[in-house]
Design a protein around this motif. Sequence first.
Motif, PDB file in Angstrom:
ATOM      1  N   ILE A 140       1.041  -1.210   0.045  1.00  0.00           N
ATOM      2  CA  ILE A 140      -0.067   0.089   0.048  1.00  0.00           C
ATOM      3  C   ILE A 140       0.888   1.481   0.097  1.00  0.00           C
ATOM      4  N   LEU A 141       1.914   1.220   0.642  1.00  0.00           N
ATOM      5  CA  LEU A 141       2.873   2.380   0.842  1.00  0.00           C
ATOM      6  C   LEU A 141       3.753   2.520   0.158  1.00  0.00           C
ATOM      7  N   GLN A 142       4.168   1.697  -1.055  1.00  0.00           N
ATOM      8  CA  GLN A 142       5.447   1.690  -1.743  1.00  0.00           C
ATOM      9  C   GLN A 142       5.767   2.840  -2.230  1.00  0.00           C
ATOM     10  N   ASN A 143       6.974   3.075  -2.058  1.00  0.00           N
ATOM     11  CA  ASN A 143       7.756   4.431  -2.732  1.00  0.00           C
ATOM     12  C   ASN A 143       7.136   5.463  -1.742  1.00  0.00           C
ATOM     13  N   ILE A 144       6.580   5.197  -0.607  1.00  0.00           N
ATOM     14  CA  ILE A 144       6.360   6.438   0.325  1.00  0.00           C
ATOM     15  C   ILE A 144       7.137   5.928   1.811  1.00  0.00           C
ATOM     16  N   TRP A 145       7.100   4.841   2.175  1.00  0.00           N
ATOM     17  CA  TRP A 145       7.805   4.216   3.364  1.00  0.00           C
ATOM     18  C   TRP A 145       9.094   3.934   2.878  1.00  0.00           C
ATOM     19  N   GLU A 146      10.425   4.216   3.411  1.00  0.00           N
ATOM     20  CA  GLU A 146      11.707   3.955   2.879  1.00  0.00           C
ATOM     21  C   GLU A 146      12.054   2.800   3.869  1.00  0.00           C
ATOM     22  N   GLY A 147      12.870   1.891   3.399  1.00  0.00           N
ATOM     23  CA  GLY A 147      13.492   0.809   4.233  1.00  0.00           C
ATOM     24  C   GLY A 147      12.286  -0.166   4.683  1.00  0.00           C
ATOM     25  N   ASP A 148      12.983  -1.420   5.172  1.00  0.00           N
ATOM     26  CA  ASP A 148      11.991  -2.348   5.423  1.00  0.00           C
ATOM     27  C   ASP A 148      11.047  -1.831   6.771  1.00  0.00           C
ATOM     28  N   MET A 149       9.834  -2.692   6.674  1.00  0.00           N
ATOM     29  CA  MET A 149       9.021  -2.440   7.958  1.00  0.00           C
ATOM     30  C   MET A 149       9.351  -3.437   8.965  1.00  0.00           C
ATOM     31  N   PRO A 150       9.597  -3.142  10.161  1.00  0.00           N
ATOM     32  CA  PRO A 150       9.990  -3.961  11.307  1.00  0.00           C
ATOM     33  C   PRO A 150       8.841  -4.543  12.006  1.00  0.00           C
ATOM     34  N   TYR A 151       8.955  -5.867  12.689  1.00  0.00           N
ATOM     35  CA  TYR A 151       8.216  -6.200  13.474  1.00  0.00           C
ATOM     36  C   TYR A 151       8.542  -5.694  14.827  1.00  0.00           C
ATOM     37  N   ILE A 152       7.269  -5.444  15.611  1.00  0.00           N
ATOM     38  CA  ILE A 152       7.312  -5.137  16.827  1.00  0.00           C
ATOM     39  C   ILE A 152       6.436  -5.730  17.751  1.00  0.00           C
ATOM     40  N   PRO A 153       6.819  -5.996  18.990  1.00  0.00           N
ATOM     41  CA  PRO A 153       6.153  -6.995  19.770  1.00  0.00           C
ATOM     42  C   PRO A 153       4.695  -6.845  19.989  1.00  0.00           C
ATOM     43  N   VAL A 154       3.955  -7.737  20.187  1.00  0.00           N
ATOM     44  CA  VAL A 154       2.491  -7.747  20.345  1.00  0.00           C
ATOM     45  C   VAL A 154       2.106  -8.496  21.429  1.00  0.00           C
ATOM     46  N   TYR A 155       1.366  -7.900  22.573  1.00  0.00           N
ATOM     47  CA  TYR A 155       1.041  -8.459  23.527  1.00  0.00           C
ATOM     48  C   TYR A 155      -0.272  -8.834  23.630  1.00  0.00           C
ATOM     49  N   LEU A 156      -0.969 -10.107  24.269  1.00  0.00           N
ATOM     50  CA  LEU A 156      -2.053 -10.389  24.381  1.00  0.00           C
ATOM     51  C   LEU A 156      -2.577 -10.044  25.882  1.00  0.00           C
ATOM     52  N   SER A 157      -3.177  -9.302  26.233  1.00  0.00           N
ATOM     53  CA  SER A 157      -3.603  -8.810  27.162  1.00  0.00           C
ATOM     54  C   SER A 157      -5.126  -9.166  27.843  1.00  0.00           C
TER      55      SER A 157
END
Length: 353
Positions: A140-157
């Motif tokens: 969706i965001l090609q040519n807008i976001w530069e570089g890789d999109m990282p994983y961030i932690p997901v917590y189930l609460s």
Amino acid sequence: MRKIEFKEFLALFLADSSVDFYNSKLNTVKRILGNDLDLVVSDFNEIIKAKKLLAAEDSYVRKVFDYYISYHYAPDQIRPVSATPHGSKKKSSAAQLPRIFAQGPIVQYRKDVPLHKRDEVLRSALENEYGTIIQYAMDILQNIWEGDMPYIPVYLSKKQPVDEYYIDMKLVDEIRKKLNIGIVLTDEELDRMRENKIRQDVLGRFFPGEQPYIEIYFNNLSNPYLERANNCLAHEYMHFLHYYYAVQGGAVNPFENEKLNEALADFFGMLYSHRRGTPKDLDVGEDEYWAWIRWQNTDWPYAYALKFFKKPYKSKLIDYSFAEMDAAIKKMRNVFKKTADPATAFCVLEKNP
């Protein structure tokens, strides 16, 4: 304009609540920020610090604090120290992101969730879906976001937070001005304030910082359970992308900023459910779209996702053609691209193509 203490301002927003509820919120502020509740500050870094402390503890009080700051300061009095200047290059490369957790499960339960309450089907499903969500965001965001999109932690609460939203901010402003000069509200005005709220279960939240993360509140998920969880993860991940692309926290108008935030995130969540395309996923997308239609003429921030579509709006999401959906996605890309300048981005969002 006379400066007022935050506790007075808090009372305005809790005018229709019980004394016990008001005192509990007031005690939260005292515990986090100290007994000096005259929070009229001019230093932007101190404002951001207070916002982060409040956001980690009580989102409702944090939201009132946003309104409080906006009410007391003109835009040129509060400027983000690190915000991208108008006309400058966007701040979006992965190198500029905070450090990301690199070890451990991508999706895990909070330690206080009992073992017998942990649904491994949900956890593994989200973990398996996570990469697909990121890939779709990159598409969706090609040519807008530069570089890789990282994983961030997901917590189930196991928490079950609830948010309240005012649906008519003009009414809030009207009542706020009366309270500010000591006018006693009539029964009719109190009734209007009681009817001026939407109360909704919170499905997830994104938390920024040096180690950003997402929380999903599994006890608040309704059926279809897994499909709604996937939609929630996509929604919160867009908050993460938007925050670090646009240097969020720097917008000077919290009302417009919240609408911009939730419009982008909710629209992306809907797109992802629509892309998966199973009957249950499509039901989740239609549920979101129906809510936008229902509340489109209010200040409920999620309803602003509807503005990515061209008017007149259709009664069902499935009624949009591929070309119309593609045009909405292009508008979303354009809004996201301009979010380093929130005021411009909001104008683009409001404009009917």
